[in-house]
Design a protein around this motif. Structure first.
Motif, PDB file in Angstrom:
ATOM      1  N   ARG A  26       3.988  -4.574  93.621  1.00  0.00           N
ATOM      2  CA  ARG A  26       3.731  -4.709  92.182  1.00  0.00           C
ATOM      3  C   ARG A  26       2.988  -3.507  91.602  1.00  0.00           C
ATOM      4  O   ARG A  26       2.758  -3.457  90.380  1.00  0.00           O
ATOM      5  N   THR A  27       2.621  -2.556  92.442  1.00  0.00           N
ATOM      6  CA  THR A  27       1.912  -1.363  91.946  1.00  0.00           C
ATOM      7  C   THR A  27       2.712  -0.096  92.233  1.00  0.00           C
ATOM      8  O   THR A  27       3.418   0.419  91.368  1.00  0.00           O
ATOM      9  N   ILE A  28       2.652   0.391  93.461  1.00  0.00           N
ATOM     10  CA  ILE A  28       3.281   1.677  93.793  1.00  0.00           C
ATOM     11  C   ILE A  28       4.799   1.626  93.643  1.00  0.00           C
ATOM     12  O   ILE A  28       5.406   2.468  92.968  1.00  0.00           O
ATOM     13  N   HIS A  29       5.441   0.627  94.259  1.00  0.00           N
ATOM     14  CA  HIS A  29       6.902   0.589  94.194  1.00  0.00           C
ATOM     15  C   HIS A  29       7.385   0.266  92.777  1.00  0.00           C
ATOM     16  O   HIS A  29       8.453   0.753  92.355  1.00  0.00           O
ATOM     17  N   ARG A  30       6.631  -0.531  92.072  1.00  0.00           N
ATOM     18  CA  ARG A  30       6.986  -0.856  90.680  1.00  0.00           C
ATOM     19  C   ARG A  30       7.135   0.409  89.842  1.00  0.00           C
ATOM     20  O   ARG A  30       8.056   0.507  89.016  1.00  0.00           O
ATOM     21  N   GLU A  31       6.250   1.374  90.035  1.00  0.00           N
ATOM     22  CA  GLU A  31       6.314   2.605  89.253  1.00  0.00           C
ATOM     23  C   GLU A  31       7.595   3.380  89.563  1.00  0.00           C
ATOM     24  O   GLU A  31       8.204   3.976  88.671  1.00  0.00           O
ATOM     25  N   HIS A  32       8.009   3.380  90.842  1.00  0.00           N
ATOM     26  CA  HIS A  32       9.279   4.024  91.185  1.00  0.00           C
ATOM     27  C   HIS A  32      10.445   3.305  90.509  1.00  0.00           C
ATOM     28  O   HIS A  32      11.366   3.940  89.990  1.00  0.00           O
ATOM     29  N   ALA A  33      10.405   1.982  90.525  1.00  0.00           N
ATOM     30  CA  ALA A  33      11.490   1.208  89.922  1.00  0.00           C
ATOM     31  C   ALA A  33      11.566   1.456  88.412  1.00  0.00           C
ATOM     32  O   ALA A  33      12.666   1.483  87.833  1.00  0.00           O
ATOM     33  N   ASN A  48       9.994 -11.427  92.369  1.00  0.00           N
ATOM     34  CA  ASN A  48       9.664 -12.775  92.831  1.00  0.00           C
ATOM     35  C   ASN A  48       8.859 -12.656  94.116  1.00  0.00           C
ATOM     36  O   ASN A  48       9.400 -12.273  95.155  1.00  0.00           O
ATOM     37  N   HIS A  49       7.566 -12.984  94.030  1.00  0.00           N
ATOM     38  CA  HIS A  49       6.647 -12.843  95.162  1.00  0.00           C
ATOM     39  C   HIS A  49       6.479 -14.181  95.873  1.00  0.00           C
ATOM     40  O   HIS A  49       6.157 -15.195  95.234  1.00  0.00           O
ATOM     41  N   PRO A  66      13.571  -8.989  94.477  1.00  0.00           N
ATOM     42  CA  PRO A  66      13.739  -8.335  93.176  1.00  0.00           C
ATOM     43  C   PRO A  66      15.062  -8.734  92.546  1.00  0.00           C
ATOM     44  O   PRO A  66      16.069  -8.920  93.242  1.00  0.00           O
ATOM     45  N   GLU A  67      15.063  -8.875  91.228  1.00  0.00           N
ATOM     46  CA  GLU A  67      16.277  -9.146  90.463  1.00  0.00           C
ATOM     47  C   GLU A  67      16.417  -8.044  89.424  1.00  0.00           C
ATOM     48  O   GLU A  67      15.496  -7.798  88.639  1.00  0.00           O
ATOM     49  N   VAL A 219       7.645 -10.938  85.596  1.00  0.00           N
ATOM     50  CA  VAL A 219       8.610 -10.217  84.768  1.00  0.00           C
ATOM     51  C   VAL A 219       8.053  -8.832  84.460  1.00  0.00           C
ATOM     52  O   VAL A 219       7.040  -8.695  83.780  1.00  0.00           O
ATOM     53  N   VAL A 220       8.724  -7.804  84.975  1.00  0.00           N
ATOM     54  CA  VAL A 220       8.309  -6.429  84.723  1.00  0.00           C
ATOM     55  C   VAL A 220       8.984  -5.902  83.451  1.00  0.00           C
ATOM     56  O   VAL A 220       8.324  -5.359  82.565  1.00  0.00           O
ATOM     57  N   VAL A 221      10.295  -6.083  83.371  1.00  0.00           N
ATOM     58  CA  VAL A 221      11.060  -5.746  82.165  1.00  0.00           C
ATOM     59  C   VAL A 221      11.883  -6.990  81.807  1.00  0.00           C
ATOM     60  O   VAL A 221      12.709  -7.416  82.608  1.00  0.00           O
TER      61      VAL A 221
END
Length: 229
Positions: A26-33, A48-49, A66-67, A219-221
């Motif tokens: 939810r932090t490092i990989h999220r920024e790449h995504a 979904n954690h 991830p979706e 929900v990230v986006v």
């Protein structure tokens, strides 16, 4: 037209606890995504954690899912070949995920929209993964599964219910369908699971193929609205 969604299942590296896995994701990989979102490849992104709980008799599927909502089938191919993925999210998976990653492109159908939107934050999400019975062809499974045959696989009334069916072109898919249901709390979900009809979906679903993930959705986006919504 139904939305296209890439559904994946991740298992953490052996040296990661579940909380550490979720925190990295939810932090490092999220920024790449998010660079893939900014490049226009992804229209919606949800993590979904796993909540670290189980349902009796349901094999656990993964530590997270991830979706990703996309606008066309070839978008995924372009995403994987992009500089943003090749230099970011792609190699970063090895930093917290154990391969293989199971992933399929699916059509999504909202079977039941949220009955109580105010209850959705903090809800427990159950993702049930199924393989089709081989007596049913892939097109037959897709039509009936998305049409709501056997809905839902659990007893009770979920807050929301969606189904995903793998697109017809994926002949070697890791799974054929997913049913996602949202519940106000773990006790309510467990009651629905215990009261379910084990034969639900029996004409469509292969025996002993059911696997699942109990998760908290982040929900990230926000995904695009359903067709006609």
């Amino acid at each position: 037209m139904d939305a296209l969604k890439v559904v994946s299942f991740l298992n953490r590296r052996a040296d990661f606890s579940l909380p550490d896995f979720s925190e990295y994701w939810r932090t490092i990989h999220r920024e790449h995504a998010l660079t893939l979102v900014e490049a226009g490849f992804i229209q919606g992104y949800v993590q979904n954690h796993a909540v670290g709980a189980e349902l009796q008799g349901l094999p656990a599927m993964a530590d997270g899912s991830p979706e990703l909502w996309i606008d066309a089938l070839d978008t995924l191919e372009r995403l994987i070949g992009s500089r943003e993925y090749q230099q970011g999210a792609g190699p970063d998976e090895a930093n917290f995920v154990t391969p293989p990653v199971l992933a399929c492109v699916t059509h999504e159908r909202v079977v039941q929209e949220a009955r109580e939107p105010s209850a959705m934050p903090g809800a427990i999400k159950l993702m049930l993964v199924v393989r089709r019975d081989r007596q049913a062809s892939a097109p037959q499974f897709r039509e009936r599964w998305l049409g709501g045959d056997g809905t839902p696989l659990l007893a009770g009334q979920p807050l929301r219910l969606t189904r995903q069916a793998v697109v017809e072109t994926e002949a070697t898919a890791a799974f054929d369908g997913v049913e996602c249901s949202w519940w106000p709390d773990l006790d309510t979900l467990r009651q629905a699971w215990q009261s379910r009809d084990p034969a639900a979906g029996g004409e469509l679903i292969a025996a002993d193929s059911l696997r699942g993930l109990l998760a908290c959705e982040e929900v990230v986006v926000p995904p695009p609205p359903p067709a006609g919504g």
